[in-house]
Design a protein around this motif. Structure first.
Motif, PDB file in Angstrom:
ATOM      1  N   GLN A 124      31.014   3.661  11.370  1.00 13.14           N
ATOM      2  CA  GLN A 124      30.756   4.335  10.098  1.00 13.14           C
ATOM      3  C   GLN A 124      29.281   4.674   9.904  1.00 13.14           C
ATOM      4  N   ARG A 125      28.385   3.909  10.502  1.00 15.07           N
ATOM      5  CA  ARG A 125      26.970   4.265  10.416  1.00 15.07           C
ATOM      6  C   ARG A 125      26.712   5.599  11.109  1.00 15.07           C
ATOM      7  N   GLU A 127      28.967   7.971  11.526  1.00 17.22           N
ATOM      8  CA  GLU A 127      29.603   9.014  10.707  1.00 17.22           C
ATOM      9  C   GLU A 127      28.740   9.374   9.504  1.00 17.22           C
ATOM     10  N   ALA A 128      28.142   8.348   8.860  1.00 11.84           N
ATOM     11  CA  ALA A 128      27.307   8.619   7.691  1.00 11.84           C
ATOM     12  C   ALA A 128      26.088   9.440   8.070  1.00 11.84           C
ATOM     13  N   THR A 129      25.524   9.146   9.227  1.00 10.84           N
ATOM     14  CA  THR A 129      24.357   9.906   9.693  1.00 10.84           C
ATOM     15  C   THR A 129      24.741  11.344  10.023  1.00 10.84           C
ATOM     16  N   ALA A 131      27.139  13.002   8.746  1.00 18.01           N
ATOM     17  CA  ALA A 131      27.511  13.714   7.514  1.00 18.01           C
ATOM     18  C   ALA A 131      26.318  14.413   6.878  1.00 18.01           C
ATOM     19  N   GLU A 182      29.224  11.453   0.510  1.00 18.96           N
ATOM     20  CA  GLU A 182      30.527  10.802   0.667  1.00 18.96           C
ATOM     21  C   GLU A 182      31.604  11.839   0.983  1.00 18.96           C
ATOM     22  N   ARG A 185      31.191  12.715   4.563  1.00 22.80           N
ATOM     23  CA  ARG A 185      31.705  11.650   5.427  1.00 22.80           C
ATOM     24  C   ARG A 185      33.220  11.756   5.586  1.00 22.80           C
ATOM     25  N   ARG A 189      35.175  12.330   9.116  1.00 24.47           N
ATOM     26  CA  ARG A 189      36.241  11.423   9.563  1.00 24.47           C
ATOM     27  C   ARG A 189      37.552  12.180   9.815  1.00 24.47           C
ATOM     28  N   VAL A 233      40.472   8.177   5.487  1.00 30.43           N
ATOM     29  CA  VAL A 233      39.176   7.901   4.845  1.00 30.43           C
ATOM     30  C   VAL A 233      39.258   6.784   3.819  1.00 30.43           C
ATOM     31  N   LEU A 236      36.390   3.819   3.966  1.00 28.53           N
ATOM     32  CA  LEU A 236      34.958   4.133   4.054  1.00 28.53           C
ATOM     33  C   LEU A 236      34.135   3.150   3.221  1.00 28.53           C
ATOM     34  N   ALA A 239      27.838   4.188   1.388  1.00 26.45           N
ATOM     35  CA  ALA A 239      26.760   4.569   2.296  1.00 26.45           C
ATOM     36  C   ALA A 239      25.555   3.637   2.200  1.00 26.45           C
TER      37      ALA A 239
END
Length: 555
Positions: A124-125, A127-129, A131, A182, A185, A189, A233, A236, A239
């Motif tokens: 998830q880190r 994916e957040a980056t 995004a 969000e 993200r 995903r 999702v 999640l 963030a």
């Protein structure tokens, strides 16, 4: 939240008075912050280097006019964002924005990809980056500042000042950007789901594959209403929990080298209106040509406080044996001068070694004279005993005095495993010896089948650089002078606790009998010879500037 240490204000005051060492320190310690803000705000465009250099040049030439030394970070970050906005108004930047919108931008310069690669992100880190690519320019500015706030590098007051607004309005802007992040993200995903959602594929049929604000809105409508995509999702994590403590992306060595040179001369001219014209550096600027990058093979690390261009140099050849000097009985005028004896201190450096048998007691530990040992620097405090603790990249402790010092290692491999940059000792004045290893175990000892204190098959293992000695839980040193110890973590999550110890405490640790029930796997190991032939750490230098720390330095 970032808490401004007293030493930073003192450094700013010295810089305002023209102290070149203080200016050098301000550039070195704040360059990572500026680089990460500008990099994210510009999405890693090729002109990031120029904007960063322009920002720091303005800081160097303008710090003497700063009214309030306590507002240095606010002022610095505001300059950085102003330079980003000035760059956007240049014709070349406008063309770059069109390329980005059409998916023609250079993927190699993408700051999200750089973050994922350099920090070894996954899950998830990652994916957040990724995004962040889906946000527009204004949101990326806010995200860049908020990311630094979550990482502990900025206070909310400094974030608001950089945005040119009050804290209440800044909070509203941050909340809106977080909402869009969000949403992005969720899109990232859903697009990565296997098997893909057929309806989402239909919506994205005309999409060119380049993340954008427009396509985030289009695709998110489907993701929000689709039960299939919604199922992907549901787990999640917020963030802010993912980004907290992530650290900063490394500054390229060339930028660091050039800016430190500017700081030393403290005479970099600033071109009115900015360096950038049509995406190029303006003529006549000291920064018009980018500095040549450091060419030695190595890795650049950024410590949220310090820029560390850490070059893992090959082991130096052993010193040549001096030719014996013969003093004859001939007249003094014809005699060859007698060469002074060379001190052995620093010629014995830690090397890769094997763990001794677990039931072998340690050799006697020589007792060296001890006095008072003081510890300061940029650090927190351990929850266990309250000892100074350096837990993030850029944290450091400066140890002064005469006596024994313990460094306790914690490898938090369940949090994050990746590259393992060594901790470094810089600015040595006097002598530093590695006298013993203990803690009841080496970090590569098994604590369960296949699981060590360096990692597990499930999480992966922290891998040391080639030629680095394996650390034990507790490493003991003897200092007679002053030295600064840096945490350079960049991938593997490392906690280091540093505390003064008495000879009796060191010996009690080394001589504790193995007792697996207490986590004591083996006796400790004495390394001290009692004289200057005792080993020194592999990564130690007398240089005050930790840009380049050889693996085996003769001190």
């Amino acid at each position: 939240m970032y808490a401004r240490p007293t030493y930073e204000v003192e450094t700013v005051l010295a810089a305002m008075a023209g102290d070149r060492d203080a200016i050098d320190e301000l550039v070195r310690s704040h360059l990572p912050l500026v680089y990460n803000i500008v990099g994210r705000a510009m999405n890693g465009h090729a002109d990031v280097d120029d904007v960063v250099q322009e920002t720091m040049a303005r800081v160097v030439t303008g710090v003497s006019g700063l009214r309030d030394p306590g507002s240095f970070r606010s002022w610095l970050v505001a300059i950085a964002l102003n330079q980003v906005r000035e760059w956007r108004q240049a014709p070349g930047a406008a063309l770059a924005a069109i390329d980005e919108a059409m998916g023609l931008a250079d993927a190699a310069s993408d700051f999200a990809a750089l973050t994922v690669t350099r920090l070894g992100l996954s899950g998830q880190r990652k994916e957040a980056t990724e995004a962040a690519r889906w946000l527009d320019a204004d949101d990326r500015e806010v995200l860049a500042l908020w990311w630094m706030e979550v990482a502990g590098e900025l206070a909310r007051t400094e974030l608001a000042a950089a945005l040119g607004t009050n804290e209440q309005h800044a909070a509203v802007r941050v909340q809106r950007t977080k909402g869009r992040l969000e949403t992005a993200r969720a899109v990232v995903r859903a697009l990565a789901a296997r098997p893909p959602c057929p309806e989402l594929a239909a919506v994205a049929q005309t999409w060119n594959g380049a993340p954008s604000d427009l396509w985030r809105k289009r695709l998110s409508r489907h993701v929000r209403d689709c039960p299939v995509c919604g199922g992907h999702v549901s787990d999640l994590v917020p963030a802010e929990r993912l980004l907290a403590g992530l650290g900063l992306v490394a500054v390229p060595a060339g930028i660091a080298a050039g800016l430190l040179e500017i700081a030393r001369t403290a005479a970099a001219p600033v071109v009115k209106g900015g360096l950038l014209a049509k995406g190029k550096a303006a003529a006549g600027s000291a920064l018009a040509a980018k500095p040549i990058a450091v060419t030695a093979a190595g890795v650049t690390l950024i410590a949220g406080g310090a820029v560390v261009v850490q070059t893992l140099l090959p082991e130096p050849a052993p010193p040549r044996r001096a030719t014996p000097v013969v003093v004859s009985s001939s007249p003094a005028s014809s005699r060859r001068p007698v060469r002074p004896a060379r001190s052995p201190y620093g010629l014995t450096v830690d090397t890769v070694d094997q763990a001794p048998p677990k039931n072998r007691p340690p050799a006697p530990l020589p007792r060296r004279p001890a006095g008072t040992v003081a510890i300061g620097g940029k650090h927190g405090y351990s929850r266990y005993g309250g000892a100074p603790s350096i837990t993030h990249r850029g944290d450091y402790v400066t140890v002064t005095g005469r006596g024994y010092v313990q460094v306790r290692w914690g490898i938090l491999y369940r949090n994050r495993v990746g590259p393992f940059p060594p901790a470094t000792w810089t600015g040595l004045k006097g002598k530093l010896f590695h006298v013993a290893s203990g803690g009841g175990r080496r970090m590569d000892d098994e604590q369960a089948p296949g699981v060590t204190w360096m990692g597990s098959p499930e999480t992966g293992f922290a891998r040391l650089p080639r030629g680095q000695q394996q650390m034990w839980q507790n490493e003991f040193y003897y200092l007679d002078g002053r030295v600064t110890f840096h945490n350079n973590e960049s991938g593997t999550d490392i906690d280091l606790t540093v505390a003064p110890k008495s000879w009796q405490e060191v010996w009690a640790d080394l001589s504790a009998r193995p007792d697996p029930a207490k986590g004591i796997v083996r006796y400790g190991l004495t390394r001290d010879t009692g004289d200057d032939r005792a080993p020194v750490p592999q990564y130690v230098t007398r240089a005050a500037n930790p840009e380049r720390v050889p693996q085996r330095s003769r001190v």
